[in-house]
Design an enzyme around this catalytic site. Structure first.
Site, PDB file in Angstrom:
ATOM      1  N   CYS A   1      11.607 -43.222  47.288  1.00 20.87           N
ATOM      2  CA  CYS A   1      12.450 -42.041  47.035  1.00 20.87           C
ATOM      3  C   CYS A   1      12.396 -41.755  45.542  1.00 20.87           C
ATOM      4  CB  CYS A   1      13.878 -42.253  47.549  1.00 20.87           C
ATOM      5  SG  CYS A   1      14.786 -43.568  46.698  1.00 20.87           S
TER       6      CYS A   1
ATOM      7  N   ASN B   1      15.213 -44.962  43.733  1.00 19.89           N
ATOM      8  CA  ASN B   1      15.105 -46.314  44.292  1.00 19.89           C
ATOM      9  C   ASN B   1      16.439 -47.075  44.225  1.00 19.89           C
ATOM     10  OD1 ASN B   1      13.192 -49.389  43.743  1.00 19.89           O
ATOM     11  ND2 ASN B   1      13.691 -48.414  45.649  1.00 19.89           N
TER      12      ASN B   1
ATOM     13  N   CYS C   1      19.336 -45.395  46.240  1.00 22.91           N
ATOM     14  CA  CYS C   1      20.104 -44.933  47.411  1.00 22.91           C
ATOM     15  C   CYS C   1      19.275 -45.003  48.690  1.00 22.91           C
ATOM     16  CB  CYS C   1      20.593 -43.505  47.207  1.00 22.91           C
ATOM     17  SG  CYS C   1      21.688 -43.299  45.799  1.00 22.91           S
ATOM     18  N   ARG C   2      18.339 -44.046  48.875  1.00 21.02           N
ATOM     19  CA  ARG C   2      17.630 -43.929  50.155  1.00 21.02           C
ATOM     20  C   ARG C   2      16.616 -45.043  50.406  1.00 21.02           C
ATOM     21  NH1 ARG C   2      15.624 -38.008  48.978  1.00 21.02           N
ATOM     22  NH2 ARG C   2      15.725 -38.933  46.906  1.00 21.02           N
ATOM     23  N   SER C   3      15.724 -45.290  49.432  1.00 26.75           N
ATOM     24  CA  SER C   3      14.630 -46.222  49.742  1.00 26.75           C
ATOM     25  C   SER C   3      15.053 -47.688  49.870  1.00 26.75           C
ATOM     26  CB  SER C   3      13.432 -46.055  48.786  1.00 26.75           C
ATOM     27  OG  SER C   3      13.788 -46.245  47.451  1.00 26.75           O
TER      28      SER C   3
ATOM     29  N   ASP D   1      18.861 -36.250  49.791  1.00 26.31           N
ATOM     30  CA  ASP D   1      19.388 -37.088  48.716  1.00 26.31           C
ATOM     31  C   ASP D   1      20.916 -37.159  48.824  1.00 26.31           C
ATOM     32  OD1 ASP D   1      20.087 -38.285  46.385  1.00 26.31           O
ATOM     33  OD2 ASP D   1      18.903 -36.965  45.087  1.00 26.31           O
TER      34      ASP D   1
HETATM   35  P1  4NP Z   1      17.625 -41.960  45.571  1.00 24.65           P
HETATM   36  O1  4NP Z   1      18.901 -41.185  44.998  1.00 24.65           O
HETATM   37  O2  4NP Z   1      16.406 -41.164  45.144  1.00 24.65           O
HETATM   38  O3  4NP Z   1      17.847 -41.909  47.044  1.00 24.65           O
HETATM   39  O4  4NP Z   1      17.673 -43.346  44.985  1.00 24.65           O
HETATM   40  C1  4NP Z   1      19.029 -40.756  43.676  1.00 24.65           C
HETATM   41  C2  4NP Z   1      19.529 -41.618  42.732  1.00 24.65           C
HETATM   42  C3  4NP Z   1      19.693 -41.199  41.445  1.00 24.65           C
HETATM   43  C4  4NP Z   1      19.346 -39.917  41.077  1.00 24.65           C
HETATM   44  C5  4NP Z   1      18.838 -39.062  42.025  1.00 24.65           C
HETATM   45  C6  4NP Z   1      18.675 -39.491  43.330  1.00 24.65           C
HETATM   46  N1  4NP Z   1      19.531 -39.474  39.742  1.00 24.65           N
HETATM   47  O5  4NP Z   1      19.227 -38.309  39.462  1.00 24.65           O
HETATM   48  O6  4NP Z   1      19.964 -40.254  38.888  1.00 24.65           O
END
Ligand code: 4NP
Length: 158
Positions: free
Chosen positions: A11, A14, A16-18, A122
């Protein structure tokens, strides 16, 4: 014949989702008795070294699914090491295509392409319910992916 495969879930951050997808895919593969090595990474450098987001941890806890990861950025070496690289959304897929080396062996796809072509939205700026939705989506995507690679006959009986 037993098959063994390796999968990298990717994602943006790295956190939240992945890492959630990694935890769920590991769990579902284990339940189905399948030999699958799973890791996760992010396309960005934003959160390198961080633990998974508290909300990803909390949702996994509520489902009794172990989650442990330290955020890292995807590397060209990942394309040589892993059999499959599964992108959470189209932006992740596009960014991965940009760093994909010519000699990479990994099959790079949107994870949703194994089920319904939907991206994993997201959940970072939303509430805990968004993380529960991601959890369910990862569970469905894990089963769809494993059905495709190992055959639907390997589904576990509840
Ligand atoms: P992820 O979520 O891609 O699922 O880990 C996010 C975590 C942080 C951010 C964006 C998405 N950020 O912009 O900091």
């Amino acid at each position: 014949m037993s098959t063994s495969i390796s999968v990298l879930v990717v994602c943006l951050g790295n956190i939240c989702r992945s890492p959630l997808g990694e935890a769920v895919l590991k769990h579902v593969a284990k339940e189905r008795g399948l030999d699958v090595t799973v890791d996760s990474a992010g396309t960005s450098r934003y959160h390198i070294g961080e633990d998974p987001d508290d909300r990803s941890v909390s949702v996994c806890k509520s489902h009794n699914v172990p989650i442990k990861h330290s955020a890292r950025q995807v590397t060209q070496e990942d394309f040589r090491r892993f059999d499959y690289i599964l992108a959470a959304d189209e932006a992740n897929l596009r960014d991965l295509t940009r760093v994909q080396p010519k000699d990479g062996k990994a099959e790079l796809r949107l994870w949703g392409s194994y089920l319904d072509n939907r991206a994993i939205p997201d959940p970072y700026y939303g509430g805990l319910n968004g993380f529960e939705e991601v959890y369910k989506q990862c569970e469905n995507l894990s089963n769809a992916f494993l059905d495709k690679i190992f055959g639907a006959s390997t589904q576990s009986v509840e």
